[in-house]
Enzyme design. Sequence first.
Site, PDB file in Angstrom:
ATOM      1  N   ASP A 522      13.339 105.892   1.006  1.00 41.39           N
ATOM      2  CA  ASP A 522      12.545 106.229   2.574  1.00 41.39           C
ATOM      3  C   ASP A 522      13.500 105.704   3.646  1.00 41.39           C
ATOM      4  O   ASP A 522      14.708 104.841   3.711  1.00 41.39           O
ATOM      5  CB  ASP A 522      11.370 105.042   2.746  1.00 41.39           C
ATOM      6  CG  ASP A 522      10.081 105.455   1.707  1.00 41.39           C
ATOM      7  OD1 ASP A 522      10.048 106.462   1.093  1.00 41.39           O
ATOM      8  OD2 ASP A 522       9.329 104.608   1.304  1.00 41.39           O
ATOM      9  N   ASP A 524      13.142 103.863   6.121  1.00 37.81           N
ATOM     10  CA  ASP A 524      12.631 102.536   6.723  1.00 37.81           C
ATOM     11  C   ASP A 524      13.597 101.434   6.439  1.00 37.81           C
ATOM     12  O   ASP A 524      14.608 101.653   5.873  1.00 37.81           O
ATOM     13  CB  ASP A 524      11.256 102.167   6.639  1.00 37.81           C
ATOM     14  CG  ASP A 524      11.112 102.204   4.901  1.00 37.81           C
ATOM     15  OD1 ASP A 524      12.022 102.135   4.237  1.00 37.81           O
ATOM     16  OD2 ASP A 524       9.988 102.219   4.576  1.00 37.81           O
ATOM     17  N   ASP A 526      13.475  98.938   4.291  1.00 38.35           N
ATOM     18  CA  ASP A 526      13.378  98.848   2.937  1.00 38.35           C
ATOM     19  C   ASP A 526      14.100  99.818   2.161  1.00 38.35           C
ATOM     20  O   ASP A 526      15.009  99.602   1.322  1.00 38.35           O
ATOM     21  CB  ASP A 526      11.833  98.755   2.089  1.00 38.35           C
ATOM     22  CG  ASP A 526      11.174  97.596   2.515  1.00 38.35           C
ATOM     23  OD1 ASP A 526      11.762  96.616   3.067  1.00 38.35           O
ATOM     24  OD2 ASP A 526       9.845  97.477   2.477  1.00 38.35           O
TER      25      ASP A 526
END
Length: 656
Positions: A522, A524, A526
Site C-alpha cells: 500500500d 501508506d 505501513d
Amino acid sequence: MTDMTKAEKAYDGDQIQVLEGLEAVRKRPGMYIGSTGPRGLHHLVYEIVDNAIDEALAGFCDKIDVRLLPGNVVYVSDNGRGIPVGVQHKTGLPAVTVVFTILHAGGKFGGGSYKVSGGLHGVGASVVNALSTWLEVEVVSEGTLYFQRFERGKAVTELENRGPAPEGRTRGTVVRFQADPEIFKETTVYEYDVLQKRLREQAFLNAGVNIQLTDQRPPEDRPESEQDREIPYANTYCYEGGVSSFVEYINTTKSADVIHPDVIHFAAAAEDGNSTAEIAMQYTDSYQEQILSFANNIHTTDGGTHEDGFKRSLTRVMNDYARKYNILKENDKNLSGEDVREGLTCIISVKLKEAQFEGQTKAKLGNTEISSLVSSLVYKNMMTYLEENPATARTIFDKALSASRAREAARKARDLARRKNALESTTLPGKLADCQSRDVEETEIYIVEGDSAGGSAKGGRDRKFQAILPLWGKMLNVEKARLDKVYSNEKLMPVVMALGTGIGEDFDLSKLRYGKIIIMADADVDGSHIRTLLLTFFFRFMRPLVEEGHVYLAQPPLFRITKGKRHYYAFSDPQRDQIMAELGSGYEIQRYKGLGEMDSEQLWETTMNPETRTMRRVEVEDAIEADEVFTVLMGDKVEPRRDFIMKRAKEANWDV
Ligand code: TSJ
C-alpha cells in the site's frame, strides 16, 4: 710518456675489471633485470628511459623520444645536456664510456643496495649494454657530436669526436640498442602496448615531461597482436597535472563514475630534504579501491611504508573528522580502513635518496622514515580539505558510511549462515500461490502485504507465470528488533523459501525461482515500512538480487477518476490534477487507501498486467536508501524514527 699513454694504461687496466663486471651480468641476467622473458626485455627500455627522465627531473630536458626501429632495435633520445664526455680522473675514461661499461654496485634485483633515481651515473645503462648485441650512443654537447659503439658490453670504438653536430641538433643524448637473442631466448620482440602503458605512467609521474613513443617497425618485426597498425604509429604523453591527471585518467577509463568534481592533491618535502611525497585521490561510486603507489617512479605493487602511512592516516583523519562534526555519533563504531577507501582511486608517489626495496619481487618500499612524511601530509591536508569542502566531505562520508553498513550486514549474514537454522528446510511456504511456469525468464512473484490484497492478487493474476506470496503475521517490533530478529522473523522466512536462493554466504542466484520479484504494498506508512524492510533485507542478505535487477516495486494507482463509463487511473497527485483538468467537470474521484480496495480485475488492469502496468526496477541506490531508513527505524532513538516515517510517508518517491 704522454697523457695519452696514461689514459690507455688506465683504460687497459680498468677494462679487465669492467669485463668482469659485465660478464657477471651476462651470466646471471635475471639478477639484474628480473627475468630474461618479455618482462626483462621491456625492462631494458625502461632502464634507458629512466636515465633520460632523471635528466628531465633535474630540469635540463623536457622531451624524450622513444622509437621501435626495424630489427628489434630501440632508439631513445632526449634534449638534455648530454651524458658528460669529459675524461674522469679515477678511470681515465670519458664519463659516457664509464656509464656503459662499469657495473654499478648491486644490481636492481640483486641483494643489498638498489637503484637510486636521480644519480649521476646512468645506473643500469651498463646492464642494458651488457645484454645487447650492440649499443650505440651519441652525445651532442657544445655543438659537437660524439659517438661510441659497444658489442655485448665491450667498447668496439673509442668515444669518437665526429665534429660539428648537424643543424638543429644542439644538445642531447641518443641511445640505440639491440637486445641479444642469446640472452632473451624467448623473444626479442617488443610490445608497443606494454611500453606505452609504462611510458604513459612515467609521463603522469613526472609532470610536464613530454614522452613520445613511435613504432617504425615493419609488420614482420611486430608481435602478432600489433600487425595491423599503420606506421609510424605514434603517441605523445605529456601531463601538466601530473599525478592528478593520472587519477583523472584512471577514473575516466573505469566504468565507475566520480562522486565529487575535483581530484584532491597534496604534496610535501621532508625537512631534511631527502624525500618528497605527492598524493592525488578521488572517490568513485565503485565498490573497489584502486591505490597505485610509486617510489622513485617505480611501481611498488606490494605497497610498503608509503602506502601503509597513507592508509593509516586516511582512516584516522576520516574518523576524527566524523567525530568532530558528529557524522559518527558517540555510540557508533569507527569507520574501518576498507570503509573509507571504498571507491577510492589514489596515486601515491614518493621520491627518496636511498630507496630500500624489500620482498620477493623487490616491489615493496621499506624506508620507515617515509611513512611519517606521508601520514602527516595526508592527515593535515585531508582535514583541511574536508573542512574547506563540506559538500565533497558529505559525499565521501555518505559513501564510507554505506560501505560500513554493507560490511556490517555482510558480517551478520555470515554469522547467520553459520547458524543455519530454519533455512535448511526446502518446503515452499503454505500461503504461496505458485505459478505453472518454471522458466525464470518469464516468472514473477508478487510479494503482497495483507490478506485481502493477497486475495485480489490471486484472483487477478495470470497463473501461468505469476506467483503470489501474501505476507502475514505481525510486523517486527521496531522498538527492539535487530537484524538477528529479522531473519528468524515469521514474515521474512516465507520470502526466503519461496525465492529458493538461500541468504548471506549461502546465497546462490542460480537457484532463484522467479526472474522478477515484485513488491506490492500500500501507498501508506505501513506499506512504506514493509517495502523498506524487504529492500533492506534483500540488500543485506541477497544483494545480487538487487544488483542484477531482479527486484521491482509495483506501482498501484492512488486515484481512480470516473467520467461516464470511462475510468482513469492516476499514480501521483500531479497526474490526478492533470486528468481532472483535461476532463473539465462531471467526474467522480476515488482515492485508493489500500490495494484491498481494488477488485481482482482492477488490480490486474492497473498494476499486474505486463502490457499496461508500470513498475519501478529497484536500483542499488534505492536499496542503500532503504537500508539507511531501516537503520534509523531499527535504532533506539524515537525522534529520528518518527521523523523518518513521516517524511517517507509524504514522499511520492518510491512510496507511490
Ligand atoms: F641510460 C643512458 F645512460 F644510456 C642514457 C642517459 C640514455 C639517455 C637517452 C639519456 C641519458 C642522459 C643522461 N640524458 N642526460 C643525461 N645527463 C647526464 O648524464 C648528465 C649531464 C650533465 C651532468 C653535469 O653535472 O653537468 C650530469 C649528468 C648526470
